[in-house]
Design a protein around this motif. Structure first.
Motif, mmCIF file in Angstrom:
data_model
loop_
_atom_site.group_PDB
_atom_site.id
_atom_site.type_symbol
_atom_site.label_atom_id
_atom_site.label_comp_id
_atom_site.label_asym_id
_atom_site.label_seq_id
_atom_site.Cartn_x
_atom_site.Cartn_y
_atom_site.Cartn_z
ATOM 1 N N SER A 1 0.531 -1.160 -0.231
ATOM 2 C CA SER A 1 -0.138 -0.090 0.081
ATOM 3 C C SER A 1 0.655 1.178 -0.131
ATOM 4 C CB SER A 1 -1.090 0.197 1.164
ATOM 5 O OG SER A 1 -0.242 -0.556 2.089
ATOM 6 N N HIS A 2 2.246 1.592 0.424
ATOM 7 C CA HIS A 2 2.619 2.466 0.859
ATOM 8 C C HIS A 2 3.185 3.046 -0.180
ATOM 9 C CE1 HIS A 2 1.122 2.262 5.005
ATOM 10 N NE2 HIS A 2 1.840 3.749 4.455
ATOM 11 N N ALA A 3 3.850 1.043 -1.328
ATOM 12 C CA ALA A 3 4.859 1.476 -2.136
ATOM 13 C C ALA A 3 3.534 2.421 -2.869
ATOM 14 C CB ALA A 3 5.252 0.792 -2.883
ATOM 15 N N TYR A 4 2.471 1.759 -3.166
ATOM 16 C CA TYR A 4 1.113 2.242 -4.771
ATOM 17 C C TYR A 4 1.520 3.732 -4.036
ATOM 18 C CZ TYR A 4 -2.808 2.397 -7.619
ATOM 19 O OH TYR A 4 -3.825 2.755 -7.820
ATOM 20 N N ILE A 5 1.414 4.305 -3.068
ATOM 21 C CA ILE A 5 0.929 5.512 -2.710
ATOM 22 C C ILE A 5 2.071 6.407 -3.181
ATOM 23 C CG2 ILE A 5 1.252 6.840 -0.571
ATOM 24 C CD1 ILE A 5 -0.212 4.961 1.019
ATOM 25 N N ARG A 6 3.421 5.765 -2.874
ATOM 26 C CA ARG A 6 5.032 6.979 -3.252
ATOM 27 C C ARG A 6 4.819 6.434 -5.052
ATOM 28 N NH1 ARG A 6 6.587 3.443 0.252
ATOM 29 N NH2 ARG A 6 7.921 2.496 -1.196
ATOM 30 N N HIS A 7 4.345 5.359 -5.610
ATOM 31 C CA HIS A 7 4.654 5.346 -6.887
ATOM 32 C C HIS A 7 3.046 5.792 -8.398
ATOM 33 C CE1 HIS A 7 5.837 3.276 -10.668
ATOM 34 N NE2 HIS A 7 4.454 2.953 -11.314
ATOM 35 N N HIS A 8 2.268 6.287 -7.310
ATOM 36 C CA HIS A 8 1.056 6.947 -8.104
ATOM 37 C C HIS A 8 0.970 8.804 -6.974
ATOM 38 C CE1 HIS A 8 0.742 2.783 -8.906
ATOM 39 N NE2 HIS A 8 0.034 3.492 -9.780
ATOM 40 N N PHE A 9 2.316 9.132 -6.764
ATOM 41 C CA PHE A 9 1.754 9.739 -6.186
ATOM 42 C C PHE A 9 0.759 10.749 -6.944
ATOM 43 C CE2 PHE A 9 2.732 14.236 -4.341
ATOM 44 C CZ PHE A 9 2.749 14.211 -3.069
ATOM 45 N N HIS A 10 1.244 11.494 -7.947
ATOM 46 C CA HIS A 10 0.851 12.555 -9.309
ATOM 47 C C HIS A 10 -0.950 12.202 -8.926
ATOM 48 C CE1 HIS A 10 -0.009 14.164 -12.421
ATOM 49 N NE2 HIS A 10 0.940 15.481 -12.481
ATOM 50 N N GLU A 11 -0.866 10.830 -9.482
ATOM 51 C CA GLU A 11 -2.510 11.027 -9.853
ATOM 52 C C GLU A 11 -3.324 11.084 -7.700
ATOM 53 O OE1 GLU A 11 -0.678 7.122 -11.423
ATOM 54 O OE2 GLU A 11 -0.307 8.799 -10.544
ATOM 55 N N ILE A 12 -2.893 10.615 -6.900
ATOM 56 C CA ILE A 12 -3.611 10.242 -5.894
ATOM 57 C C ILE A 12 -3.219 12.153 -5.381
ATOM 58 C CG2 ILE A 12 -2.912 10.312 -3.363
ATOM 59 C CD1 ILE A 12 -1.715 7.594 -4.255
ATOM 60 N N ALA A 13 -2.002 13.299 -5.765
ATOM 61 C CA ALA A 13 -2.058 14.407 -5.281
ATOM 62 C C ALA A 13 -3.923 15.319 -5.899
ATOM 63 C CB ALA A 13 -0.916 15.222 -5.524
ATOM 64 N N SER A 14 -3.747 14.568 -7.108
ATOM 65 C CA SER A 14 -4.853 15.674 -8.246
ATOM 66 C C SER A 14 -5.991 14.485 -7.822
ATOM 67 C CB SER A 14 -4.582 14.447 -9.537
ATOM 68 O OG SER A 14 -2.939 15.379 -9.790
ATOM 69 N N THR A 15 -6.040 13.566 -7.001
ATOM 70 C CA THR A 15 -7.489 12.759 -7.445
ATOM 71 C C THR A 15 -8.145 12.830 -5.769
ATOM 72 O OG1 THR A 15 -6.980 10.749 -7.463
ATOM 73 C CG2 THR A 15 -7.779 12.126 -9.234
ATOM 74 N N SER A 16 -7.383 12.505 -4.806
ATOM 75 C CA SER A 16 -7.540 11.939 -3.321
ATOM 76 C C SER A 16 -7.753 12.450 -2.146
ATOM 77 C CB SER A 16 -6.414 10.943 -2.417
ATOM 78 O OG SER A 16 -6.112 10.099 -1.478
ATOM 79 N N GLU A 17 -8.890 12.575 -1.670
ATOM 80 C CA GLU A 17 -10.048 13.662 -0.815
ATOM 81 C C GLU A 17 -8.643 12.748 0.507
ATOM 82 O OE1 GLU A 17 -11.437 16.166 -1.039
ATOM 83 O OE2 GLU A 17 -11.536 15.724 -2.587
ATOM 84 N N GLU A 18 -8.429 11.393 0.322
ATOM 85 C CA GLU A 18 -7.546 11.183 2.386
ATOM 86 C C GLU A 18 -5.804 11.298 1.806
ATOM 87 O OE1 GLU A 18 -9.097 6.432 1.534
ATOM 88 O OE2 GLU A 18 -7.259 6.920 0.301
ATOM 89 N N LEU A 19 -5.859 12.638 0.843
ATOM 90 C CA LEU A 19 -4.259 12.716 1.470
ATOM 91 C C LEU A 19 -4.456 13.952 2.333
ATOM 92 C CD1 LEU A 19 -1.323 12.339 0.161
ATOM 93 C CD2 LEU A 19 -1.901 14.592 -1.356
#
Length: 636
Positions: free
Chosen positions: A194-212
């Motif tokens: 899960s943490h590797a996924y977060i780091r690897h997909h940070f660009h998409e997460i920064a754009s879409t995730s409310e959890e961030l």
């Protein structure tokens, strides 16, 4: 995914549940879980024995359903479940301790367990008596509760199955919640994935995730500090910092001085620093932040004007991130002999690193494929023999292994990966040029012939696009070829497509975007620097910008939406030069040279390596030219 997974970060634990976990430490030598699947797969177990074991556990399940020989009642809420103490004790140390009398009188037959829902207890018993069917019962509505119950009862096998389900559900919208959820348990696989996924997909997460936006300061700071945070442009990290602060500006504005130094500001374009960073309301009104940005601007000026020192590369503001994928160049001809040299390319610092492993023999004019975590080397020439051998390399364990050989020897082979199989097409067996083709299934470790090509082709190149294989150019023993064809695996048929504009042997072919690109090669007279792209939608080729250097028999790959060409023969000598093409600008750009001159090499991309630092330039070693390029305004 339901909203339940995405809210995992808010999970609470009752005192009873926490208390129950304290009694589940495994005594030395005692198995934590009865994994029927593992037992039935044991290679040393006789077929009859496996059958008896399956029948026994089927019988236990039937006995429970019929309330035969049941000696315990488990009460959860208002529901009661009859079971066998011995069966529950085999699968769970929790129940073994509960029934042993260390908590209660040994003859007690009714146990009330708080904090567990009846549906979850029903699944626990389903797994305990017949774990083979549990996967179908795990879903996004029950997985978190079932995971916690498995942790409470110390049933590791069930916890692993829940972990695998959660890993399969990871997406930018829920990965942070799952990552925070995993932090409450000892489940390394879920935590790491899960943490590797977060780091690897940070660009998409920064754009879409409310959890961030719900991360604490410590969690957010720890995330953006990581070397392996996958961002092509450091501006993304700065924007995420501002977005996090503005989610709750009254409480978070003070944290800009903590977070801004964690952004690698010297990797950001000067124009962006002046127009976006230094003018940001949270930065410009803060004297400490303005001093940081001013210092970065001076650093960039000094670097471009005078070069740099070791301290710049070590400085957190200038330290390049690790790449999310590695370009691997393998084998080839160097100094008139085949070589086994392997180099990896770190696109974050524009640097090639020698990672040669001497166990592999020299190989040239071979094919390379990356599949299911392995790098496969297919066919080729070792300097004496034409090869049908295939070896594979595990980039994590760094181990070489031989796999099944091809049906035909294939030098000048074309390879492609499609639907979890490796295809090898055409080539030269030492006597004749080939039109035969075959595919390798790693599950069976077997090569099977497929329909032959319409034309004899050696020294062609192949790629995969939209579920089909395209092969272009080559040499048939008499002519250098314009022609190209496409393979449909559903029909096992090759069909001719529109011919290229130029004859191309030793060509580079790669899928890039929605097109198939044919680059360079030899037309029978000269090495080419021209390139063209095929559009399957209208069956036509169009010329694109030419490379800086002509070349044939070179490596070609797409990395981070850029098309790279590496090494080859330029008509006069073997080269170590590399360059890349950007389809957005239709222009070529220079790349740092490889460490050695070589042609007849092949390349592949290694994505998401857990040990990427083994293949990247050391962030603790200074590379003057690489750092200068990485920090220049044009590089990012």
């Amino acid at each position: 995914m339901s909203g339940k997974l995405s809210s995992a970060a808010n999970c609470q634990f009752s005192g009873d549940r926490n208390m129950s976990r304290t009694v589940t430490a495994a005594p030395p030598g005692l198995a934590m879980d009865w994994d029927f699947g593992a037992l039935s797969a044991c290679p040393n177990t006789d077929t009859l024995e496996r059958t008896i074991r399956r029948m026994a556990w089927t019988t236990f399940h039937e006995l429970r359903l019929e309330d035969e020989f049941c000696d315990v009642t488990i009460k959860v809420d208002d529901a009661e479940f009859r079971a066998h103490k011995i069966i529950l004790s085999v699968c769970s140390l929790y129940f073994r301790a509960l029934f042993s009398g260390r908590w209660t009188e040994a003859e007690k037959n009714v146990y009330h367990i708080p904090g567990i829902a009846p549906d979850i207890m029903r699944l626990i018993l389903q797994y305990t008596y017949s774990n083979a069917s549990i996967n179908e019962s795990i879903n996004s509505d029950n997985v978190e509760e079932l995971f916690m119950a498995a942790d409470q009862f110390n049933i590791l096998g069930l916890q692993w199955r829940c972990s695998d389900f959660l890993i399969g559900q990871l997406c930018p919208e829920n990965c942070i919640g799952i990552g925070r959820f995993s932090s409450h348990f000892h489940c390394p696989k879920l935590h790491e994935n899960s943490h590797a996924y977060i780091r690897h997909h940070f660009h998409e997460i920064a754009s879409t995730s409310e959890e961030l936006l719900d991360l604490s300061l410590t969690e957010f700071e720890d995330l953006i500090t990581k070397d392996d945070l996958n961002v092509k442009r450091e501006e993304v990290v700065f924007q995420a910092v501002i977005k996090w602060i503005e989610h709750n500006p009254n409480d978070r504005n003070q944290h800009i001085t903590t977070l801004l130094p964690k952004v690698r500001l010297a990797l950001i374009n000067t124009k962006y620093l002046l127009n976006n960073v230094i003018t940001n309301i949270h930065v410009k009104d803060n004297k400490e932040c303005m001093n940081i940005v001013t210092g970065v601007l001076k650093t960039k000026y000094d670097l471009n004007a005078h070069g740099s020192s070791r301290s710049y590369f070590m400085n957190p503001l200038t330290r390049p991130r690790l790449p999310s994928a590695i370009l691997l160049a393998v084998g080839g001809y160097s100094a008139s002999n085949p070589t086994n040299i392997m180099e990896s390319y770190d696109c974050r610092v524009d640097r090639w690193i020698d990672i040669t492993h001497d166990m592999e023999s020299p190989r040239a004019y071979h094919g390379t494929a990356y599949l299911n975590g392995y790098v496969y080397l297919v066919g080729g020439l070792d300097g004496i023999e034409y090869l049908n051998s295939v070896t594979r390399f595990d980039p994590v364990k760094k181990i070489w292994q031989k796999v099944a050989p091809m049906n035909d020897k294939r030098c000048y082979v074309s390879t492609a990966v499609l639907e979890n199989q490796i295809y090898a097409m055409g080539g030269y067996d030492g006597h004749i040029r080939l039109n035969s083709a075959e595919c390798y299934d790693p599950e069976t470790n077997q090569w099977d012939l497929i329909a032959p090509l319409n034309e004899i082709r050696s020294d062609a190149k192949a790629t995969t696009l939209n579920g089909k294989i395209y092969i272009c150019g080559g040499f048939n023993g008499e002519e250098y070829l314009f022609t190209a064809e496409v393979y449909n695996p559903d029909t096992d048929q090759w069909s001719m497509i529109a011919p290229m504009w130029s004859q191309r042997s030793g060509v580079g072919v790669i899928a890039y975007g929605d097109l198939v690109y044919a680059v360079g090669g030899f037309d029978g007279v000269i090495r080419l620097h021209s390139a063209e792209a095929y559009n399957p939608a209208n069956n036509s080729w169009n010329e694109i910008a030419s490379m800086f250097s002509p070349r044939s028999n070179f490596g070609i790959e797409v990395l981070e939406d850029l098309l790279y060409v590496i090494g080859g023969f330029n008509g006069l000598e073997t080269t170590f030069e590399a360059e890349y093409y950007d389809r957005k600008t239709d222009e070529w750009y220079g790349v740092h040279n490889m460490n050695i001159h070589r042609s007849a090499l092949d390349c592949c991309i290694l994505p998401g390596l857990p040990n990427v630092w083994d293949y990247a330039a050391s962030r603790d070693t200074f590379y003057r030219e690489g750092e200068r390029r990485a920090l220049s305004d044009g590089s990012l």
